[in-house]
Design a protein around this motif. Structure first.
Motif, PDB file in Angstrom:
ATOM      1  N   THR A   4      16.234  -2.664  -0.888  1.00  7.87           N
ATOM      2  CA  THR A   4      16.097  -1.258  -1.706  1.00  7.87           C
ATOM      3  C   THR A   4      14.624  -0.981  -2.118  1.00  7.87           C
ATOM      4  N   ALA A   5      13.886  -2.208  -2.304  1.00  8.15           N
ATOM      5  CA  ALA A   5      12.525  -1.808  -2.725  1.00  8.15           C
ATOM      6  C   ALA A   5      11.708  -1.526  -1.687  1.00  8.15           C
ATOM      7  N   VAL A   6      12.032  -2.245  -0.539  1.00  6.03           N
ATOM      8  CA  VAL A   6      10.950  -2.120   0.718  1.00  6.03           C
ATOM      9  C   VAL A   6      11.325  -0.636   1.277  1.00  6.03           C
ATOM     10  N   PHE A   7      12.742  -0.458   1.471  1.00  7.16           N
ATOM     11  CA  PHE A   7      13.109   0.671   2.402  1.00  7.16           C
ATOM     12  C   PHE A   7      13.403   2.062   1.701  1.00  7.16           C
ATOM     13  N   GLU A  14       8.468   8.964  -2.811  1.00  5.11           N
ATOM     14  CA  GLU A  14       7.721   9.849  -2.120  1.00  5.11           C
ATOM     15  C   GLU A  14       8.323  11.252  -2.022  1.00  5.11           C
ATOM     16  N   LEU A  15       9.463  11.299  -1.688  1.00  4.35           N
ATOM     17  CA  LEU A  15      10.236  12.820  -1.776  1.00  4.35           C
ATOM     18  C   LEU A  15      10.039  13.584  -2.986  1.00  4.35           C
ATOM     19  N   VAL A  16      10.196  12.565  -4.047  1.00  5.28           N
ATOM     20  CA  VAL A  16      10.209  12.938  -5.551  1.00  5.28           C
ATOM     21  C   VAL A  16       8.838  13.321  -6.088  1.00  5.28           C
ATOM     22  N   PHE A  17       8.070  12.211  -5.959  1.00  7.71           N
ATOM     23  CA  PHE A  17       6.650  12.351  -6.516  1.00  7.71           C
ATOM     24  C   PHE A  17       5.458  13.042  -5.786  1.00  7.71           C
ATOM     25  N   ARG A  18       5.853  13.126  -4.225  1.00 10.36           N
ATOM     26  CA  ARG A  18       4.614  13.842  -3.529  1.00 10.36           C
ATOM     27  C   ARG A  18       5.359  15.357  -2.912  1.00 10.36           C
ATOM     28  N   GLY A  19       6.836  15.007  -2.285  1.00  9.28           N
ATOM     29  CA  GLY A  19       7.168  15.878  -1.618  1.00  9.28           C
ATOM     30  C   GLY A  19       7.526  17.070  -2.513  1.00  9.28           C
ATOM     31  N   PHE A  20       8.311  16.877  -3.667  1.00  7.87           N
ATOM     32  CA  PHE A  20       8.930  17.832  -4.493  1.00  7.87           C
ATOM     33  C   PHE A  20       7.924  18.258  -5.364  1.00  7.87           C
ATOM     34  N   LEU A  21       7.368  17.302  -6.329  1.00  9.49           N
ATOM     35  CA  LEU A  21       6.300  17.541  -7.397  1.00  9.49           C
ATOM     36  C   LEU A  21       5.132  18.458  -6.711  1.00  9.49           C
ATOM     37  N   ILE A  79       4.799   7.471   2.575  1.00  7.71           N
ATOM     38  CA  ILE A  79       5.885   6.841   2.669  1.00  7.71           C
ATOM     39  C   ILE A  79       5.487   5.420   3.535  1.00  7.71           C
ATOM     40  N   GLY A  80       4.839   5.548   4.431  1.00  7.46           N
ATOM     41  CA  GLY A  80       4.472   4.297   5.281  1.00  7.46           C
ATOM     42  C   GLY A  80       3.459   3.338   4.276  1.00  7.46           C
ATOM     43  N   LEU A  81       2.599   3.982   3.852  1.00 11.03           N
ATOM     44  CA  LEU A  81       1.982   2.999   2.847  1.00 11.03           C
ATOM     45  C   LEU A  81       2.595   2.614   1.560  1.00 11.03           C
ATOM     46  N   HIS A  82       3.281   3.214   1.097  1.00 11.10           N
ATOM     47  CA  HIS A  82       4.513   2.610   0.016  1.00 11.10           C
ATOM     48  C   HIS A  82       5.212   1.679   0.628  1.00 11.10           C
ATOM     49  N   ASN A  86       5.242  -2.011  -0.861  1.00  8.06           N
ATOM     50  CA  ASN A  86       6.286  -2.590  -1.345  1.00  8.06           C
ATOM     51  C   ASN A  86       6.726  -3.945  -0.670  1.00  8.06           C
ATOM     52  N   LEU A  87       6.526  -3.903   0.773  1.00  7.36           N
ATOM     53  CA  LEU A  87       6.723  -5.065   1.697  1.00  7.36           C
ATOM     54  C   LEU A  87       5.741  -6.366   1.187  1.00  7.36           C
ATOM     55  N   ILE A  88       4.555  -6.065   0.917  1.00  9.04           N
ATOM     56  CA  ILE A  88       3.684  -6.980   0.798  1.00  9.04           C
ATOM     57  C   ILE A  88       4.164  -7.766  -0.695  1.00  9.04           C
ATOM     58  N   ALA A  89       4.490  -7.075  -1.766  1.00 10.12           N
ATOM     59  CA  ALA A  89       4.887  -7.286  -2.958  1.00 10.12           C
ATOM     60  C   ALA A  89       6.156  -8.190  -3.056  1.00 10.12           C
ATOM     61  N   MET A  90       7.264  -7.622  -2.343  1.00  9.21           N
ATOM     62  CA  MET A  90       8.305  -8.206  -2.091  1.00  9.21           C
ATOM     63  C   MET A  90       8.281  -9.628  -1.515  1.00  9.21           C
TER      64      MET A  90
END
Length: 102
Positions: A4-7, A14-21, A79-82, A86-90
């Motif tokens: 969930t965290a990675v994908f 990104e859809l909420v904070f970038r796309g919509f906002l 989305i790709g960078l996020h 998250n992949l690195i963090a997890m």
């Protein structure tokens, strides 16, 4: 949790904070404000502790993702960078768990 965290989280956030906002609340002339507001709003739900370092870390990440979205006009870029972040963090969390259980 890792899946969930990675994908899922990068896509949804990104859809909420970038796309919509950014897409619905700011004009092309107010893109700097959009980047700042998006970064700040992104920081609040991500802070582990309420402190300046945690806030700035996530605000800068959110601002960077917002900048990439504004610059490229392509939601797939942040989305790709996020996803990568998250992949690195997890992965680091998984390594720590494996080290401490052996």
């Amino acid at each position: 949790m890792g899946i969930t965290a990675v994908f899922c989280s990068p896509i949804l956030e990104e859809l909420v904070f970038r796309g919509f906002l950014i897409g619905s609340m700011f004009t092309r002339r107010s893109r700097i404000a959009a980047i700042i507001v998006s970064g700040i709003l992104f920081s609040f739900p991500h802070m582990e502790d309420v402190n300046v370092i945690s806030f700035l870390t996530y605000a800068i990440l959110g601002g960077t993702l917002a900048y990439l979205y504004v610059k490229t006009e392509n939601i797939k870029v942040p989305i790709g960078l996020h996803f990568l972040n998250n992949l690195i963090a997890m992965s680091m969390m998984l390594v720590q768990v494996l080290i401490h259980t052996h």
